[in-house]
Design a protein around this motif. Sequence first.
Motif, PDB file in Angstrom:
ATOM      1  N   TYR A  48      53.985  37.581   7.713  1.00 42.26           N
ATOM      2  CA  TYR A  48      53.527  36.975   6.305  1.00 42.26           C
ATOM      3  C   TYR A  48      54.267  35.942   6.670  1.00 42.26           C
ATOM      4  N   ILE A  49      55.361  35.528   7.250  1.00 39.93           N
ATOM      5  CA  ILE A  49      56.061  34.367   7.947  1.00 39.93           C
ATOM      6  C   ILE A  49      55.522  33.128   8.458  1.00 39.93           C
ATOM      7  N   ARG A  50      54.644  34.213   9.346  1.00 42.36           N
ATOM      8  CA  ARG A  50      53.902  33.136  10.530  1.00 42.36           C
ATOM      9  C   ARG A  50      53.036  33.061   9.955  1.00 42.36           C
ATOM     10  N   TYR A  51      52.174  33.591   9.125  1.00 43.41           N
ATOM     11  CA  TYR A  51      50.999  33.220   7.616  1.00 43.41           C
ATOM     12  C   TYR A  51      51.344  31.958   7.402  1.00 43.41           C
ATOM     13  N   LEU A  52      52.448  31.838   6.561  1.00 44.05           N
ATOM     14  CA  LEU A  52      53.413  30.738   5.952  1.00 44.05           C
ATOM     15  C   LEU A  52      53.269  29.436   7.195  1.00 44.05           C
ATOM     16  N   ASN A  53      53.838  29.739   7.732  1.00 42.55           N
ATOM     17  CA  ASN A  53      54.435  28.363   8.400  1.00 42.55           C
ATOM     18  C   ASN A  53      52.717  27.928   8.535  1.00 42.55           C
ATOM     19  N   LEU A  54      52.074  28.798   9.563  1.00 42.18           N
ATOM     20  CA  LEU A  54      50.499  28.280   9.747  1.00 42.18           C
ATOM     21  C   LEU A  54      49.998  27.258   8.154  1.00 42.18           C
ATOM     22  N   HIS A  55      50.535  27.115   7.234  1.00 40.05           N
ATOM     23  CA  HIS A  55      49.843  26.505   5.911  1.00 40.05           C
ATOM     24  C   HIS A  55      51.316  25.674   5.784  1.00 40.05           C
ATOM     25  N   GLY A  56      51.862  25.329   6.795  1.00 43.73           N
ATOM     26  CA  GLY A  56      52.950  24.894   6.556  1.00 43.73           C
ATOM     27  C   GLY A  56      54.107  24.612   5.191  1.00 43.73           C
ATOM     28  N   ILE A  57      54.366  26.215   5.293  1.00 42.44           N
ATOM     29  CA  ILE A  57      55.429  26.477   4.838  1.00 42.44           C
ATOM     30  C   ILE A  57      56.671  26.604   5.204  1.00 42.44           C
ATOM     31  N   ALA A  58      57.682  26.012   4.737  1.00 41.02           N
ATOM     32  CA  ALA A  58      58.496  26.347   4.855  1.00 41.02           C
ATOM     33  C   ALA A  58      59.419  27.511   5.151  1.00 41.02           C
ATOM     34  N   ALA A  59      58.846  28.813   6.276  1.00 36.29           N
ATOM     35  CA  ALA A  59      60.119  30.400   6.095  1.00 36.29           C
ATOM     36  C   ALA A  59      60.673  30.540   7.156  1.00 36.29           C
ATOM     37  N   GLU A  60      61.910  31.035   7.797  1.00 41.34           N
ATOM     38  CA  GLU A  60      62.460  31.568   9.185  1.00 41.34           C
ATOM     39  C   GLU A  60      62.206  32.695   9.185  1.00 41.34           C
ATOM     40  N   LEU A  61      62.561  33.357  10.368  1.00 45.30           N
ATOM     41  CA  LEU A  61      62.030  34.448  10.365  1.00 45.30           C
ATOM     42  C   LEU A  61      63.239  34.957  10.745  1.00 45.30           C
ATOM     43  N   PRO A  62      63.961  36.331   9.896  1.00 45.92           N
ATOM     44  CA  PRO A  62      65.175  36.680   9.646  1.00 45.92           C
ATOM     45  C   PRO A  62      64.817  37.257  11.055  1.00 45.92           C
ATOM     46  N   GLU A  63      66.927  37.932  11.673  1.00 47.63           N
ATOM     47  CA  GLU A  63      67.220  37.893  12.636  1.00 47.63           C
ATOM     48  C   GLU A  63      66.661  39.371  13.288  1.00 47.63           C
ATOM     49  N   ASP A  64      66.314  40.498  12.152  1.00 44.61           N
ATOM     50  CA  ASP A  64      65.506  41.622  12.630  1.00 44.61           C
ATOM     51  C   ASP A  64      64.081  41.606  12.839  1.00 44.61           C
ATOM     52  N   ALA A  65      63.711  40.601  12.157  1.00 40.82           N
ATOM     53  CA  ALA A  65      62.248  40.243  12.435  1.00 40.82           C
ATOM     54  C   ALA A  65      61.684  39.834  13.688  1.00 40.82           C
ATOM     55  N   TYR A  66      60.302  40.508  14.211  1.00 48.16           N
ATOM     56  CA  TYR A  66      60.074  39.828  15.879  1.00 48.16           C
ATOM     57  C   TYR A  66      59.431  39.010  15.408  1.00 48.16           C
ATOM     58  N   HIS A  67      59.810  38.707  16.485  1.00 43.77           N
ATOM     59  CA  HIS A  67      59.785  37.290  16.778  1.00 43.77           C
ATOM     60  C   HIS A  67      59.143  36.613  18.062  1.00 43.77           C
ATOM     61  N   SER A  68      58.285  37.588  19.031  1.00 46.62           N
ATOM     62  CA  SER A  68      57.663  37.351  20.234  1.00 46.62           C
ATOM     63  C   SER A  68      56.101  36.422  19.516  1.00 46.62           C
ATOM     64  N   ALA A  69      56.030  36.111  20.536  1.00 45.14           N
ATOM     65  CA  ALA A  69      54.748  34.940  20.275  1.00 45.14           C
ATOM     66  C   ALA A  69      53.438  35.845  20.012  1.00 45.14           C
ATOM     67  N   ASP A  70      53.624  36.693  20.656  1.00 47.38           N
ATOM     68  CA  ASP A  70      52.214  37.465  20.103  1.00 47.38           C
ATOM     69  C   ASP A  70      51.913  37.620  18.509  1.00 47.38           C
ATOM     70  N   LEU A  71      53.114  37.449  18.165  1.00 48.21           N
ATOM     71  CA  LEU A  71      52.299  37.723  16.422  1.00 48.21           C
ATOM     72  C   LEU A  71      52.271  36.576  15.653  1.00 48.21           C
ATOM     73  N   ILE A  72      52.664  35.581  16.504  1.00 47.57           N
ATOM     74  CA  ILE A  72      51.507  33.775  16.140  1.00 47.57           C
ATOM     75  C   ILE A  72      50.373  33.982  16.399  1.00 47.57           C
ATOM     76  N   ALA A  73      49.499  34.686  17.593  1.00 50.60           N
ATOM     77  CA  ALA A  73      48.084  34.727  17.933  1.00 50.60           C
ATOM     78  C   ALA A  73      47.694  35.851  17.190  1.00 50.60           C
ATOM     79  N   VAL A  74      48.209  36.546  16.511  1.00 57.51           N
ATOM     80  CA  VAL A  74      47.724  37.565  15.380  1.00 57.51           C
ATOM     81  C   VAL A  74      47.544  36.592  13.869  1.00 57.51           C
ATOM     82  N   ALA A  75      49.040  36.203  13.830  1.00 59.44           N
ATOM     83  CA  ALA A  75      48.777  36.046  12.368  1.00 59.44           C
ATOM     84  C   ALA A  75      47.612  34.344  12.395  1.00 59.44           C
ATOM     85  N   GLN A  76      47.344  33.752  13.485  1.00 56.79           N
ATOM     86  CA  GLN A  76      46.119  33.017  13.639  1.00 56.79           C
ATOM     87  C   GLN A  76      45.089  33.970  13.185  1.00 56.79           C
TER      88      GLN A  76
END
Length: 539
Positions: free
Chosen positions: A174-202
């Motif tokens: 969801y955070i990656r998704y918000l980022n895609l819409h230009g909304i600033a949101a930080e991934l928490p420390e314990d979130a999944y950080h891998s790049a795979d998630l960006i592709a899936v969010a897209q």
Amino acid sequence: MIEKILQTKIKDAISGLGHDVLLTDIVIETTRDDKHGDYATNIAMKLAQVFKKNPRDIAQLIIEKIDRTHINKIEVAGPGFINFFIDDLYLGQVITDIFHLKDHYGDGEKKDEVINIEFVSANPTGRLHLGHARGAALGDSLARLLIKDGYNVIREFYVNDAGVQINNLGASLYIRYLNLHGIAAELPEDAYHSADLIAVAQKLNEEIGAKYINDKELGERYFAKKGSDLFLEIIKDDLARFRVLFDIYSYETKVKEDNPLDELIKKLDQYIYQEEGALFLKTSLFGDDKDRVIVKSNGEHTYFLPDIQYHLIKLRNENTNLINIFGADHHGYITRMKAALQMFNYDENILDVIIMQLVRLIKDGAELKMSKRTGTAVTLDELIDDVGVDAARYFFIAKSASTHFDFDLDLAVSKSNANPVFYAQYAHARLSAVLERGKEFGFKTDNLVLSELGERNLIKHLIAYPLMIKDSARTREPYKVANYIQQLAAYIHSFYTESKIVDETNIELSKARLSLAKAAKLVMKNALHLIGVSAPDKM
RNA sequence: GCGCUGGUAGCUCAGUGGAUAGAGCAAUCGCCUCCUAAGCGAUAGGUCGGAGGUUUGAAUCCUCUCUAGCGCGCCA
């Protein structure tokens, strides 16, 4: 099978001396040094105490009594070994056997038993990485090996599609998704950080657009569900590329849906007690260090509870045994699961857990920590692109599961030709070429006598194939297949170099050698197939 | 502290009661007018982490010990 025949001969000879031994107590080994003959046994040394005699004297008595059919020479050697020199004609019969049985050469007796082997079982919260790759290669090769040995095998993948890790996935996406819409949101420390998630969010963003940007709760729920579905599809694709196919995917959600956990708790009633608001299972009654929580004081169940249910489901059919392949970080889990199964009156050995040590990834001479969180993991997908399926699969299964090993990425990529798998594949390709070249000659299996050292070594190794299958299936160690393959390749290369296989001036000999080449090629192809590696005709 | 898994050649690993401890890679030296040299042959390289014990015999079994990785959650 030569071993069995020799065992029987020895047993009979010993009976002739007035003593009985079990066939299985007579160990027949292949000799390392050809001066020691083809096969040897240490039985005389074992019997030294029973007979109260010098082992060499006992050996002498045995060889005087033994039936010498198919045996050229028998010697007493060293401290009391009995060495057997086998008739060439008799050894050569294995080629006839292989021609006759073809791909079934080495098959074990058909068994009624079902073996359910669960492996990989990665959470659908990211792509598979190196550690999963080891499990995938190991589990699939073991499955192939057990099938070859005559078992009915089910390959099963358990999908943890419920729980905190899925919610976390939803939040991360969801955070990656918000980022895609230009909304600033930080991934928490314990979130999944891998790049795979960006592709899936897209990808998911393409389907829904801005629909959830103002609805965090629904958005996270949507991404949790759709994201895990999508990752599971990606995982399946990656596994298929790695030549790993599962018969069954079981879902945690479905397990719970079909089997209310309340009922499971009722069935376990006599082993459950309440403490500080939580329900504990008395696993310590069955060897566990302590009792385990199954329902937390907040009312939620732990992961352990549906997992017990899941194991019971896997055991629903009669005559089933379970194998789980776990990473070393889960080894503490074994006793409690076995304890739970024993509460349902299963034998603890109905579940065999193979613990696989973790893979350390080395890059630029330093350890690269693998973690879904930091996103530094090397994915199975990348691994296949860089080193290829054959080299990767071979690399993972060639070492026993208990070996801790380092995967040097630079080495694997840059020097992939150094991978022993190419040595074996090359042996296969050379045989293919020579068989093609000699195709006009035909084959010869009657009165086939090949007496060169290299030929005899190769033949004896082909004879050893069924025994190797049986042994590696019994101990559930596919790396033994890799060892066999290396030795087979070495014998093939020696044979190829030393013996002119296609020789116009000696048709009979050429036919015999071509027959050996054909048999060896078939065994090599099948052995490679057992570990999921291709056998190319050209390289 | 307790438990699981390792420690064998320069590197990666086999060998789990028997003969002179093996393979691949790396090193050195030979071998293509000849079936694919991604190969073959040879050489060199090891107090099998250490110490004690059992045994006719131990890398292998037992005890202790050093060392590396991983566990020891009302996480999954």
